[in-house]
Design an enzyme around this catalytic site. Structure first.
Site, PDB file in Angstrom:
ATOM      1  N   ARG A 106     -46.754  30.070  63.732  1.00  0.00           N
ATOM      2  CA  ARG A 106     -45.699  29.221  64.301  1.00  0.00           C
ATOM      3  C   ARG A 106     -44.405  29.349  63.503  1.00  0.00           C
ATOM      4  O   ARG A 106     -43.313  29.366  64.069  1.00  0.00           O
ATOM      5  CB  ARG A 106     -46.181  27.771  64.352  1.00  0.00           C
ATOM      6  CG  ARG A 106     -45.311  26.880  65.200  1.00  0.00           C
ATOM      7  CD  ARG A 106     -45.947  25.564  65.470  1.00  0.00           C
ATOM      8  NE  ARG A 106     -46.185  24.781  64.264  1.00  0.00           N
ATOM      9  CZ  ARG A 106     -46.773  23.594  64.256  1.00  0.00           C
ATOM     10  NH1 ARG A 106     -47.190  23.062  65.398  1.00  0.00           N
ATOM     11  NH2 ARG A 106     -46.952  22.932  63.141  1.00  0.00           N
ATOM     12  N   LYS A 208     -40.421  24.495  65.228  1.00  0.00           N
ATOM     13  CA  LYS A 208     -40.406  23.376  64.292  1.00  0.00           C
ATOM     14  C   LYS A 208     -39.169  23.462  63.398  1.00  0.00           C
ATOM     15  O   LYS A 208     -39.253  23.562  62.170  1.00  0.00           O
ATOM     16  CB  LYS A 208     -41.710  23.378  63.476  1.00  0.00           C
ATOM     17  CG  LYS A 208     -42.185  21.959  63.210  1.00  0.00           C
ATOM     18  CD  LYS A 208     -43.627  21.915  62.848  1.00  0.00           C
ATOM     19  CE  LYS A 208     -44.004  20.601  62.227  1.00  0.00           C
ATOM     20  NZ  LYS A 208     -43.740  19.413  63.033  1.00  0.00           N
ATOM     21  N   GLU A 244     -43.121  14.622  74.557  1.00  0.00           N
ATOM     22  CA  GLU A 244     -43.951  14.331  73.384  1.00  0.00           C
ATOM     23  C   GLU A 244     -43.400  13.127  72.650  1.00  0.00           C
ATOM     24  O   GLU A 244     -42.313  12.631  72.954  1.00  0.00           O
ATOM     25  CB  GLU A 244     -44.056  15.557  72.477  1.00  0.00           C
ATOM     26  CG  GLU A 244     -42.766  16.064  71.899  1.00  0.00           C
ATOM     27  CD  GLU A 244     -42.970  17.343  71.080  1.00  0.00           C
ATOM     28  OE1 GLU A 244     -43.119  18.401  71.706  1.00  0.00           O
ATOM     29  OE2 GLU A 244     -42.948  17.273  69.842  1.00  0.00           O
TER      30      GLU A 244
HETATM   31  C1  COI Z   1     -46.688  17.046  61.142  1.00  0.00           C
HETATM   32  O1  COI Z   1     -47.433  16.462  61.934  1.00  0.00           O
HETATM   33  O2  COI Z   1     -47.151  17.680  60.194  1.00  0.00           O
HETATM   34  C2  COI Z   1     -45.247  17.035  61.297  1.00  0.00           C
HETATM   35  O3  COI Z   1     -44.642  17.937  60.841  1.00  0.00           O
HETATM   36  C3  COI Z   1     -44.571  15.894  61.933  1.00  0.00           C
HETATM   37  C4  COI Z   1     -43.671  15.206  60.962  1.00  0.00           C
HETATM   38  C5  COI Z   1     -42.631  14.413  61.693  1.00  0.00           C
HETATM   39  C6  COI Z   1     -44.440  14.331  60.002  1.00  0.00           C
END
Ligand code: COI
Length: 324
Positions: A106, A208, A244
């Site tokens: 990813r 991300k 989401e």
């Molecule tokens: C995760 O779930 O690891 C994320 O990166 C979300 C984050 C906003 C805590």
């Protein structure tokens, strides 16, 4: 389910500088009061590379601040990505990582979208292992949480005009964590957001990038002040379909059918999401990745969220247009 048992199968290849590990089995932490706050651990992994080159093997250094040019691409233009994954300590003393190669893939896809250099899959996984072992005493006892790993890919080279940064930094730090939401494992109360969108078509909602996260803070803060756990976003084009939650994916279940919004460019392809889809299919559920209408919520038997930080979290209520 792809549990990655590397601890016994591969020796730990320590790189220089060789950190002097403490012999303590556990860090001095009240494991029963862990939440999802940052707790600084001993070491972080860091390596840099110039644009157009490959990342070299990095090194573990003491966890601490990093120095950045004020003109760093990440500070000025948000050229950055992050990942999240977890290491668990099992009853038999082994340490397991959860599908780390999926995070590596990813990050690679995200780096292409954001015009950044990225570590290879092997490099990413190797760096994660080193970070976990160097911080082993911070992995909570079995059943008390996990060591959350936060890989970062940052455009750290200076750049004034809008362009890819001339240098990139790949860094991993760690923190012991337990439940993400203050609700613990109790059901979440979500608010359907209609004033703000999380992502738009052909934008960056599927990767991300750090720039997807600060924009959700306003809606999230408002919702939390009103007593909700978090915000559920709708698609920006029609405002009719679920997207989401700020920090996790969403599923609805009805009978033996489980549906989740398709990853069509605006949805983050969560690794827990993918795992739930695979497991549910194995268990005989019909799994549908498709447009999920907000009006389907009222008919659903169950709703739940998935994410690395969140895990699998039940949803107790959803409020949409003042209807709960
Ligand atoms: C995760 O779930 O690891 C994320 O990166 C979300 C984050 C906003 C805590």
């Amino acid at each position: 389910m792809g549990r990655y048992n590397w601890f016994t199968s591969q020796p730990y290849p320590l790189e220089s500088p060789n950190p002097s590990y403490s012999d303590e089995e556990y860090a001095d932490v009240d494991w029963d009061s862990l939440g999802f706050g940052l707790m600084a651990t001993d070491y972080m992994y860091i390596t840099k590379c110039c644009e157009g080159q490959h990342f070299e093997e990095g090194q573990l250094s003491r966890y601490g601040n990093i120095e950045l040019s004020p003109a760093a691409g990440v500070l000025n233009y948000g050229q950055g990505l992050f990942e999240g994954t977890k290491a668990y300590r099992k009853e038999n003393g082994r340490v397991l990582l959860f599908r780390p190669e999926q995070n590596a893939i990813r990050m690679k896809i995200g780096a292409e979208r954001m015009c950044m250099a990225s570590p290879s899959i092997e490099h990413f996984v190797h760096a994660l292992k080193q970070t976990v072992l160097a911080n082993k005493r911070w992995i909570p006892p079995p059943g008390k949480g996990s060591l959350y790993l936060r890989p970062l890919l940052l455009g750290t080279g200076p750049v004034l005009g809008l362009a890819p940064a001339p240098e990139y930094t790949f860094l991993i730090y760690a923190s012991p964590v337990r439940n993400y939401f203050k609700e613990g494992s109790a059901p979440l109360n979500l608010h359907v957001e209609e004033n703000f969108d999380r992502a738009s078509r052909r934008g960056t909602g599927n990767v991300k990038t750090i720039s997807n996260y600060a924009p959700v803070l306003m809606a999230q803060t408002t919702a939390k002040k009103r007593g909700f756990s978090d915000v559920l976003y709708l698609d920006s084009a029609t405002k009719k379909n679920l997207e989401e939650v700020s920090s996790c994916n969403i599923f609805i279940a009805k009978g033996k059918c489980i549906a989740t919004p398709a990853t069509n460019g605006t949805i983050l392809s969560g690794i827990t999401r993918k795992s739930v889809i695979e497991i549910a299919g194995d268990l005989g559920y019909q799994v549908e990745e498709r447009a999920v209408g907000v009006d389907e919520l009222i008919e659903a038997d169950e709703v739940f969220c998935t994410g690395t930080a969140v895990g699998v979290a039940p949803v107790g209520s959803i409020t949409y247009q003042d209807k709960r």
